[in-house]
Write a protein that holds these residues in place. Structure first.
Motif, PDB file in Angstrom:
ATOM      1  N   UNK A  75       0.824  -1.211   0.000  1.00 30.18           N
ATOM      2  CA  UNK A  75       0.000   0.000   0.000  1.00 30.18           C
ATOM      3  C   UNK A  75       0.856   1.258   0.000  1.00 30.18           C
ATOM      4  N   UNK A  76       1.898   1.253   0.806  1.00 31.55           N
ATOM      5  CA  UNK A  76       2.755   2.437   0.891  1.00 31.55           C
ATOM      6  C   UNK A  76       3.545   2.643  -0.393  1.00 31.55           C
ATOM      7  N   UNK A  77       4.039   1.575  -0.993  1.00 29.02           N
ATOM      8  CA  UNK A  77       4.754   1.683  -2.267  1.00 29.02           C
ATOM      9  C   UNK A  77       3.828   2.276  -3.330  1.00 29.02           C
ATOM     10  N   UNK A  78       2.586   1.838  -3.332  1.00 26.87           N
ATOM     11  CA  UNK A  78       1.620   2.358  -4.312  1.00 26.87           C
ATOM     12  C   UNK A  78       1.296   3.831  -4.081  1.00 26.87           C
ATOM     13  N   UNK A  79       1.557   4.339  -2.887  1.00 28.16           N
ATOM     14  CA  UNK A  79       1.368   5.767  -2.625  1.00 28.16           C
ATOM     15  C   UNK A  79       2.441   6.602  -3.320  1.00 28.16           C
ATOM     16  N   UNK A  80       3.624   6.044  -3.482  1.00 25.46           N
ATOM     17  CA  UNK A  80       4.759   6.790  -4.027  1.00 25.46           C
ATOM     18  C   UNK A  80       5.067   6.486  -5.490  1.00 25.46           C
ATOM     19  N   UNK A  81       4.660   5.317  -5.969  1.00 27.57           N
ATOM     20  CA  UNK A  81       5.018   4.887  -7.316  1.00 27.57           C
ATOM     21  C   UNK A  81       3.777   4.531  -8.126  1.00 27.57           C
ATOM     22  N   UNK A  82       3.823   4.826  -9.413  1.00 27.19           N
ATOM     23  CA  UNK A  82       2.775   4.412 -10.346  1.00 27.19           C
ATOM     24  C   UNK A  82       3.311   3.264 -11.178  1.00 27.19           C
ATOM     25  N   UNK A  83       2.447   2.313 -11.473  1.00 24.69           N
ATOM     26  CA  UNK A  83       2.833   1.155 -12.244  1.00 24.69           C
ATOM     27  C   UNK A  83       2.006   1.102 -13.518  1.00 24.69           C
ATOM     28  N   UNK A  84       2.604   0.672 -14.602  1.00 25.62           N
ATOM     29  CA  UNK A  84       1.920   0.608 -15.879  1.00 25.62           C
ATOM     30  C   UNK A  84       0.736  -0.352 -15.879  1.00 25.62           C
ATOM     31  N   UNK A  85       0.855  -1.433 -15.125  1.00 27.91           N
ATOM     32  CA  UNK A  85      -0.201  -2.443 -15.152  1.00 27.91           C
ATOM     33  C   UNK A  85      -1.326  -2.167 -14.140  1.00 27.91           C
ATOM     34  N   UNK A  86      -1.253  -1.066 -13.431  1.00 27.21           N
ATOM     35  CA  UNK A  86      -2.321  -0.627 -12.534  1.00 27.21           C
ATOM     36  C   UNK A  86      -2.729  -1.678 -11.507  1.00 27.21           C
ATOM     37  N   UNK A  87      -1.770  -2.375 -10.915  1.00 28.19           N
ATOM     38  CA  UNK A  87      -2.090  -3.374  -9.901  1.00 28.19           C
ATOM     39  C   UNK A  87      -2.391  -2.781  -8.535  1.00 28.19           C
ATOM     40  N   UNK A  88      -2.014  -1.549  -8.324  1.00 23.75           N
ATOM     41  CA  UNK A  88      -2.239  -0.924  -7.029  1.00 23.75           C
ATOM     42  C   UNK A  88      -3.720  -0.643  -6.828  1.00 23.75           C
ATOM     43  N   UNK A  89      -4.173  -0.848  -5.599  1.00 24.62           N
ATOM     44  CA  UNK A  89      -5.582  -0.545  -5.319  1.00 24.62           C
ATOM     45  C   UNK A  89      -5.851   0.948  -5.444  1.00 24.62           C
ATOM     46  N   UNK A  90      -7.040   1.288  -5.816  1.00 25.83           N
ATOM     47  CA  UNK A  90      -7.400   2.705  -6.002  1.00 25.83           C
ATOM     48  C   UNK A  90      -7.558   3.413  -4.693  1.00 25.83           C
TER      49      UNK A  90
END
Length: 72
Positions: free
Chosen positions: A57-72
């Motif tokens: 969750x914290x990594x997704x706060x700082x980084x964007x990923x092309x495959x959009x696996x991070x929760x919204x």
């Protein structure tokens, strides 16, 4: 109001390792607290699950990923 072009000289570069390290540290701390939220002796799998979720969750706060696996 008329906008004018402005040249930017120089630049900025993100120190990605430092940002990632901070995200991992903050996520691990959050996950540890979350695992111990309702009990002083959580099971190992509960600790691991909360650590992983907290870090991701914290990594997704700082980084964007092309495959959009991070929760919204």
């Amino acid at each position: 109001m008329k906008r004018t072009k402005r040249s930017v000289h120089g630049g900025m570069k993100v120190r990605a390792y430092d940002v990632l390290r901070r995200a991992v540290e903050e996520g691990a701390t959050y996950g540890w607290r979350r695992a111990h939220k309702h009990t002083d002796t959580p099971e190992e799998n509960a600790i691991v699950d909360q650590l992983i979720q907290g870090v991701l969750n914290e990594v997704c706060e700082y980084f964007d990923f092309d495959d959009e696996d991070c929760p919204a």
